[in-house]
Design an enzyme around this catalytic site. Structure first.
Site, PDB file in Angstrom:
ATOM      1  N   CYS A  24     -22.899  -0.192 -54.739  1.00 31.15           N
ATOM      2  CA  CYS A  24     -24.199  -0.093 -54.387  1.00 31.15           C
ATOM      3  C   CYS A  24     -24.551  -1.713 -54.104  1.00 31.15           C
ATOM      4  O   CYS A  24     -23.973  -2.306 -53.454  1.00 31.15           O
ATOM      5  CB  CYS A  24     -24.814   0.924 -55.219  1.00 31.15           C
ATOM      6  SG  CYS A  24     -26.430   1.129 -54.676  1.00 31.15           S
ATOM      7  N   HIS A  43     -23.008   5.639 -56.466  1.00 30.85           N
ATOM      8  CA  HIS A  43     -22.750   5.254 -57.879  1.00 30.85           C
ATOM      9  C   HIS A  43     -21.811   6.391 -58.699  1.00 30.85           C
ATOM     10  O   HIS A  43     -22.393   7.369 -58.841  1.00 30.85           O
ATOM     11  CB  HIS A  43     -24.301   5.387 -58.792  1.00 30.85           C
ATOM     12  CG  HIS A  43     -25.021   4.425 -58.467  1.00 30.85           C
ATOM     13  ND1 HIS A  43     -25.274   3.153 -59.300  1.00 30.85           N
ATOM     14  CD2 HIS A  43     -25.723   4.067 -57.355  1.00 30.85           C
ATOM     15  CE1 HIS A  43     -26.075   2.516 -58.749  1.00 30.85           C
ATOM     16  NE2 HIS A  43     -26.830   3.002 -57.562  1.00 30.85           N
ATOM     17  N   GLU A  85     -20.490   6.153 -61.709  1.00 30.30           N
ATOM     18  CA  GLU A  85     -20.808   6.517 -62.964  1.00 30.30           C
ATOM     19  C   GLU A  85     -21.790   7.252 -63.483  1.00 30.30           C
ATOM     20  O   GLU A  85     -22.007   7.445 -64.527  1.00 30.30           O
ATOM     21  CB  GLU A  85     -21.170   5.049 -63.475  1.00 30.30           C
ATOM     22  CG  GLU A  85     -22.468   4.376 -63.390  1.00 30.30           C
ATOM     23  CD  GLU A  85     -22.958   4.228 -61.997  1.00 30.30           C
ATOM     24  OE1 GLU A  85     -22.257   4.286 -60.984  1.00 30.30           O
ATOM     25  OE2 GLU A  85     -24.056   3.882 -61.959  1.00 30.30           O
TER      26      GLU A  85
HETATM   27  N1  GLN Z   1     -30.715  -1.724 -52.395  1.00 29.58           N
HETATM   28  C1  GLN Z   1     -30.363  -2.328 -53.372  1.00 29.58           C
HETATM   29  C2  GLN Z   1     -30.104  -3.726 -53.286  1.00 29.58           C
HETATM   30  O1  GLN Z   1     -30.446  -4.453 -52.188  1.00 29.58           O
HETATM   31  C3  GLN Z   1     -29.102  -1.754 -54.264  1.00 29.58           C
HETATM   32  C4  GLN Z   1     -29.593  -0.619 -54.813  1.00 29.58           C
HETATM   33  C5  GLN Z   1     -28.761   0.083 -55.848  1.00 29.58           C
HETATM   34  O2  GLN Z   1     -27.667  -0.848 -56.484  1.00 29.58           O
HETATM   35  N2  GLN Z   1     -28.828   0.990 -56.440  1.00 29.58           N
HETATM   36  O3  GLN Z   1     -29.682  -4.586 -54.208  1.00 29.58           O
END
Ligand code: GLN
Length: 195
Positions: free
Chosen positions: A79, A171, A173
Site C-alpha cells: 500500500c 494489506h 497482514e
Molecule cells: N493512499 C495512501 C497514501 O497515499 C496509502 C494507504 C494505505 O497505505 N493504506 O499514502
C-alpha cells in the site's frame, strides 16, 4: 533469516507476527543500525508522505537505495510502501525510494471507495485465492517490462515483483493468511538481483 518491518506507521505488529509464523526472525526497523542487521524489509501501509519524510530524516532512504543497488536487498512495500517503491507517482509524494519500474496513482481506489476486499489468484502462491483487503489503496497504472505482475483485480495489477522488490496495493497482514509473508521470506532466501 532476520527480516525487518519498518516501524514508523501502520500494522507493524501484525507484519511481525506473520513473519514469525512463517519461521522468520522478525524485528522492528527504525534506525540505520536496525537496518544493518536485517536481510529483507517490509514497508507497511499508512500515509506514504509521512513515512517517506521520516525515513528521509533517519537516513533510511539513502541506506535502503544503496543496499538494493549493491546487494539486491529484498524490500516488500504494501500500500503506502508500494507508493514509496514506485519510480513514478501521480499525486504528491516528496520523499521516496523510487526503485521499482511502476507508476502508482496514490489514492486511485480510495477516491472510488475507501476500502474493499477481494479474493485474488496470486502467481506463486498456492492453495487457492488470497483474501485481500484494500484500504485507500494506490493503483498501479503502468508496469515496466522488467516487472512481473503477480495478481490482478479487475484487469489491473495489484501485486508485482521486480527482482527482489515486491509490492502489493492491498494489506496482506489484515487476515490470518500468512502465504504472502511466506512468499517474501522465500524471496529473501533466494535474493534475486533487481535490474
Ligand atoms: N493512499 C495512501 C497514501 O497515499 C496509502 C494507504 C494505505 O497505505 N493504506 O499514502
Amino acid at each position: 533469516m532476520r527480516i525487518g518491518v519498518l516501524a514508523i506507521q501502520g500494522d507493524v505488529r501484525e507484519h511481525l507476527q506473520h513473519l514469525v509464523q512463517v519461521g522468520a526472525d522478525a524485528v522492528s526497523v527504525r534506525t540505520l543500525a536496525d537496518l544493518a542487521y536485517v536481510e529483507g524489509l517490509i514497508i507497511p501501509g499508512g500515509e506514504s508522505t509521512t513515512i517517506g519524510m521520516l525515513m528521509q530524516e533517519e537516513g533510511l532512504i539513502g541506506a535502503i537505495l544503496q543496499r538494493v543497488t549493491n546487494e539486491g536487498f529484498p524490500v516488500y512495500g504494501t500500500c503506502a510502501g508500494l507508493i514509496l517503491l514506485a519510480k513514478d507517482v501521480i499525486g504528491k509524494s516528496p520523499a521516496r525510494l523510487g526503485l521499482m519500474d511502476i507508476v502508482a496513482d496514490r489514492n486511485a481506489y480510495g477516491r472510488q471507495v475507501a476500502s474493499f476486499e477481494a479474493d485474488l489468484d496470486i502467481v506463486g502462491v498456492e492453495g487457492g485465492p488470497f483474501h485481500a483487503v484494500f484500504i485507500r489503496a494506490p493503483q498501479i497504472i503502468a508496469v515496466g517490462t522488467n516487472v512481473i505482475p503477480l495478481a490482478y483485480y479487475r484487469d489491473q495489477v495489484v501485486m508485482a515483483r521486480q527482482g527482489s522488490l515486491l509490492v502489493s496495493s492491498f494489506h496482506p497482514e489484515m487476515t490470518k493468511d500468512t502465504r504472502i509473508h511466506h512468499y517474501f521470506v522465500d524471496l529473501v532466501a533466494r535474493r534475486v538481483m533487481t535490474s
